[in-house]
Design a protein around this motif. Structure first.
Motif, mmCIF file in Angstrom:
data_model
loop_
_atom_site.group_PDB
_atom_site.id
_atom_site.type_symbol
_atom_site.label_atom_id
_atom_site.label_comp_id
_atom_site.label_asym_id
_atom_site.label_seq_id
_atom_site.Cartn_x
_atom_site.Cartn_y
_atom_site.Cartn_z
ATOM 1 N N PRO A 1 0.816 -1.225 0.000
ATOM 2 C CA PRO A 1 0.000 0.000 0.000
ATOM 3 C C PRO A 1 0.847 1.273 0.000
ATOM 4 C CG PRO A 1 -0.192 -1.168 2.099
ATOM 5 C CD PRO A 1 0.636 -2.022 1.200
ATOM 6 N N LEU B 1 -2.914 4.357 3.092
ATOM 7 C CA LEU B 1 -2.924 3.876 4.479
ATOM 8 C C LEU B 1 -3.880 4.730 5.305
ATOM 9 C CD1 LEU B 1 0.845 3.251 5.345
ATOM 10 C CD2 LEU B 1 -0.926 1.549 4.975
ATOM 11 N N MET C 1 -2.807 -2.491 7.547
ATOM 12 C CA MET C 1 -2.976 -2.990 6.182
ATOM 13 C C MET C 1 -1.874 -3.998 5.889
ATOM 14 S SD MET C 1 -4.221 0.309 4.018
ATOM 15 C CE MET C 1 -4.684 -0.723 2.650
ATOM 16 N N THR D 1 2.929 -6.007 7.734
ATOM 17 C CA THR D 1 1.822 -5.059 7.846
ATOM 18 C C THR D 1 2.363 -3.635 7.979
ATOM 19 O OG1 THR D 1 1.741 -5.290 10.253
ATOM 20 C CG2 THR D 1 0.269 -6.710 8.967
ATOM 21 N N THR E 1 0.854 0.233 9.478
ATOM 22 C CA THR E 1 -0.215 0.954 10.170
ATOM 23 C C THR E 1 0.220 2.396 10.347
ATOM 24 O OG1 THR E 1 -0.677 -1.058 11.431
ATOM 25 C CG2 THR E 1 -1.693 0.979 12.217
#
Length: 169
Positions: free
Chosen positions: A101, A106, A112, A124, A126
């Motif tokens: 992403p 985000l 994510m 991940t 964040t």
């Protein structure tokens, strides 16, 4: 007896490789190594720095690492550009379309998943709910060489606070 010596030698060599990998990441992040659980060996050691932590993946020989760090938005974008794989297939391929992403995609305080082109999870990201929007980045199984590069980027693009600056004479 000779076979036992060979196995001991291999075990010590793997531990040395893990230690050197952790030291490389500590050097890249300006961090240091800490043992946990009171058990000797690099498998029970963590690299800590102002960015976060790094560990060696337990079933690796010292060549894979996990990162749990906080990076600036600029560092996140540069790390993303550096580590994201490129698809060289045609338009009809089965590759994941947006595996990593972008900063703009985000949502704040929402985790994510970061994927590779095959759709497998790499970690991940964040974005923090407050302030300038630092990104909490977790990479689960990354090459130690790439992990050290990620840490160097994060340090180079870390925001400077007034306390970090040297006094002027």
């Amino acid at each position: 007896m000779a076979l036992r010596a060979v196995f001991d030698g291999v075990r010590h060599a793997i531990d040395a490789a893990r230690t050197v990998a952790l030291a490389t990441m500590a050097d890249a992040a300006g961090g240091h190594l800490r043992q946990y659980s009171g058990i000797p060996g690099a498998l029970h050691t963590v690299m800590t720095s102002g960015l976060g932590t790094a560990r060696i993946v337990p079933d690796s020989q010292g060549n894979r690492a996990t990162l749990d760090i906080r990076v600036s938005p600029a560092a996140y974008e540069q790390i993303r550009e550096r580590l994201q794989e490129e698809c060289f297939h045609d338009d009809a391929c089965d590759c994941e379309q947006d595996p990593w992403p972008t900063l703009a995609s985000l949502a704040r305080d929402e985790q994510m998943e970061i994927l590779n082109l095959a759709g497998d999870g790499l970690g991940t990201a964040t974005r923090s709910p407050f302030g300038r929007g630092d990104v909490h980045l977790k990479l689960d199984d990354e090459s130690v060489f790439k992990a050290a590069e990620v840490l160097r980027i994060a340090v180079a693009l870390a925001p400077q606070s007034p306390a970090d600056e040297a006094p002027r004479s």
